[in-house]
Design a protein around this motif. Structure first.
Motif, mmCIF file in Angstrom:
data_model
loop_
_atom_site.group_PDB
_atom_site.id
_atom_site.type_symbol
_atom_site.label_atom_id
_atom_site.label_comp_id
_atom_site.label_asym_id
_atom_site.label_seq_id
_atom_site.Cartn_x
_atom_site.Cartn_y
_atom_site.Cartn_z
ATOM 1 N N ILE A 2 -12.481 29.397 -35.766
ATOM 2 C CA ILE A 2 -12.756 28.000 -35.443
ATOM 3 C C ILE A 2 -14.190 27.889 -34.952
ATOM 4 C CG2 ILE A 2 -12.228 26.091 -33.878
ATOM 5 C CD1 ILE A 2 -9.321 26.909 -33.985
ATOM 6 N N PHE A 3 -14.922 26.972 -35.557
ATOM 7 C CA PHE A 3 -16.299 26.651 -35.179
ATOM 8 C C PHE A 3 -16.230 25.407 -34.307
ATOM 9 C CE2 PHE A 3 -20.058 24.166 -37.141
ATOM 10 C CZ PHE A 3 -20.856 24.394 -36.038
ATOM 11 N N THR A 4 -16.588 25.541 -33.030
ATOM 12 C CA THR A 4 -16.454 24.418 -32.118
ATOM 13 C C THR A 4 -17.762 24.103 -31.417
ATOM 14 O OG1 THR A 4 -15.192 23.529 -30.238
ATOM 15 C CG2 THR A 4 -15.623 25.896 -30.234
ATOM 16 N N LEU A 5 -17.979 22.831 -31.162
ATOM 17 C CA LEU A 5 -19.156 22.345 -30.437
ATOM 18 C C LEU A 5 -18.705 21.931 -29.043
ATOM 19 C CD1 LEU A 5 -20.573 19.982 -33.228
ATOM 20 C CD2 LEU A 5 -21.127 22.379 -32.867
ATOM 21 N N SER A 13 -20.588 27.150 -30.564
ATOM 22 C CA SER A 13 -21.959 27.150 -31.059
ATOM 23 C C SER A 13 -22.960 27.248 -29.915
ATOM 24 C CB SER A 13 -22.219 25.873 -31.852
ATOM 25 O OG SER A 13 -23.532 25.847 -32.355
ATOM 26 N N VAL A 14 -23.972 28.108 -30.095
ATOM 27 C CA VAL A 14 -25.067 28.248 -29.133
ATOM 28 C C VAL A 14 -26.379 28.369 -29.896
ATOM 29 C CG1 VAL A 14 -23.695 29.309 -27.295
ATOM 30 C CG2 VAL A 14 -24.795 30.770 -29.011
ATOM 31 N N ARG A 72 -31.543 14.592 -27.216
ATOM 32 C CA ARG A 72 -30.822 15.771 -26.741
ATOM 33 C C ARG A 72 -29.895 16.304 -27.835
ATOM 34 N NH1 ARG A 72 -28.278 16.964 -21.708
ATOM 35 N NH2 ARG A 72 -29.884 15.747 -20.672
ATOM 36 N N PHE A 73 -29.202 15.403 -28.509
ATOM 37 C CA PHE A 73 -28.287 15.813 -29.573
ATOM 38 C C PHE A 73 -29.042 16.517 -30.690
ATOM 39 C CE2 PHE A 73 -25.665 15.181 -33.360
ATOM 40 C CZ PHE A 73 -24.412 15.519 -32.879
ATOM 41 N N PRO A 131 -24.877 24.459 -25.917
ATOM 42 C CA PRO A 131 -25.806 25.109 -24.990
ATOM 43 C C PRO A 131 -26.992 25.756 -25.710
ATOM 44 C CG PRO A 131 -23.532 25.720 -24.493
ATOM 45 C CD PRO A 131 -23.506 25.002 -25.806
ATOM 46 N N GLN A 132 -28.180 25.492 -25.197
ATOM 47 C CA GLN A 132 -29.341 26.295 -25.561
ATOM 48 C C GLN A 132 -29.369 27.465 -24.585
ATOM 49 O OE1 GLN A 132 -32.760 23.553 -25.597
ATOM 50 N NE2 GLN A 132 -32.676 23.542 -27.826
#
Length: 436
Positions: free
Chosen positions: A242-245, A278-279, A360-361, A368-369
């Motif tokens: 699963i790829f999650t934001l 995701s990072v 920001r988006f 997170p960066q």
């Protein structure tokens, strides 16, 4: 055995990824039309022992900001210029171990086509194919495929369930030993070991059998990124990755717990699905250098492009709303519910205006960066991982291919030394490496 972290790289065949100033970075090569660039990054990631890479994909040029696509095209937005499938075939020939994922929509592609393409990819990669299942999210894509609009969100997932069921049946239509190749007897394959599919649902049907024989994995690894309640139910049933934001550890933990609970209710073990958040890593020789790099790369974001990006993600032309005021929680039918929920949450929690949250988006899609030296970047990843925010990470670039080169060269060895990331591939297939 110590729990092992998983890493998967996020790619797009175009000027940007999650950071929408990426193509403007001095270190970005912008070689997205050069096959050699994709071979190179695949080798870099394989040397870094990444589980896999996958291409996100959008089936059209977003055109709902200020009535057209001028801003998205002029400023170099989220454009996918090339079909990922041929690129993955090129990358398969350049590598031996790394998983290779394609994004394919269940709304616009029929199951026979999907099953045949991905079975072929699994065969030519010797068991490394993955399918990032999407239901698509914009009227733009619907128009490009001859429809006036998308089906309703839940209907799209209902169709996706049927497409997965049909594909699974097609992938089972050849037994493993169906090909005989008996030259003396003149028997190429045993027809008794092929099976008609005869799948019929409300949305799709297919007779089968598939023309392509069964791949080394049986079927490709299933990947998905749904965030709505219906999307999470779909993920709990089907997903192996699963790829999650997610915005912060608390959000990661809540999502992680919810998905694993839903899986258990369906009789699936927790290890059958890796949840990857995701990072965007930004790495410097010192902490201050890393922060300066972050400030610089984020300064490359164009405000109009940021608003166009959020418009494409939400399905709403945000040029109709004042950029100096917070966005309201608007009911969405098209667009990405997950992205919009994050935007609204951050707007409210931090008191940002629409323009501010759009910028920001556009830096990391509010994920997170991870900024710092290689050691502190490893610390941050380990913190999220060991506090059960995730099973690993989708690593997205801010410069291409430099982010991946630096990460593989400097951060991966630290994770390996700490015993939480593989030093070598031990599995024969992507699925074996994910579960190993």
């Amino acid at each position: 055995m110590t729990r092992q972290m998983h890493l998967v790289a996020f790619l797009m065949a175009g000027p940007t990824s999650h950071h929408h100033g990426m193509w403007r970075h001095p270190e970005s090569e912008n070689a997205f039309l050069d096959p050699a660039a994709y071979e190179h990054v695949a080798r870099v990631l394989e040397r870094g022992c990444f589980d896999g890479l996958f291409f996100a994909d959008v089936l059209g040029i977003p055109d709902n900001f200020q009535g057209g696509y001028d801003t998205m095209v002029r400023r170099g937005g989220q454009l996918t210029l090339l079909d990922p499938i041929p690129l993955l075939a090129i990358m398969a020939r350049a590598t031996r171990h790394i998983g290779l994922g394609a994004t394919i929509s269940t709304t616009f592609h029929n199951p026979y086509q999907i099953a045949r393409t991905l079975a072929t990819m699994d065969i030519i990669s010797q068991g490394r194919a993955a399918w990032n299942v999407v239901t698509s999210a914009s009227t733009l894509e619907a128009r490009n495929f001859g429809a006036d609009a998308l089906p309703a969100r839940n209907a799209r997932y209902d169709r996706a369930d049927e497409v997965l069921e049909a594909c699974m049946a097609l992938w089972r239509s050849w037994d493993d030993d169906a090909i005989v190749l008996d030259k003396e007897q003149g028997v190429f394959a045993d027809p008794s070991r092929l099976h008609r599919t005869d799948y019929q649902g409300k949305w799709v049907r297919t007779a089968g059998p598939l023309t392509a024989p069964r791949g080394p994995q049986g079927h490709p690894v299933i990947m998905q990124a749904g965030s709505s309640d219906r999307g999470r139910a779909f993920a709990a049933r089907w997903s192996e990755m699963i790829f999650t934001l997610q915005h912060a550890l608390e959000d990661m933990q809540a999502f992680y717990t919810d998905i694993k609970t839903r899986m258990a209710a369906l009789g699936r073990a927790p290890g059958e699905c890796a949840i990857l958040t995701s990072v965007d890593p930004i790495i410097g020789e010192t902490e201050s250098i890393a922060r300066e790099k972050q400030e610089y790369v984020n300064s490359l974001i164009d405000t109009d492009l940021a608003l166009a990006l959020v418009s494409s993600q939400t399905g709403i032309d945000l040029s109709r709303y004042p950029a100096d005021r917070p966005i309201e929680d608007i009911a969405l039918e098209e667009g990405s519910r997950g992205s919009f929920d994050i935007i609204v949450r951050v707007t409210r929690s931090e008191g940002l205006t629409l323009g501010e949250v759009a910028r920001r988006f556009a830096t990391s899609e509010l994920c997170p960066q991870i900024v710092g030296t290689p050691e502190s970047v490893a610390d941050q990843l380990q913190f999220y991982f060991e506090n059960h925010g995730c099973d690993g990470f989708i690593v997205t670039p801010t410069a291409f291919p430099g982010t991946f080169e630096t990460f593989a060269r400097s951060v991966v060895p630290i994770l390996q030394k700490r015993g939480i990331f593989r030093r070598n591939y031990t599995g024969r297939t992507l699925r074996e490496n994910l579960r190993g």
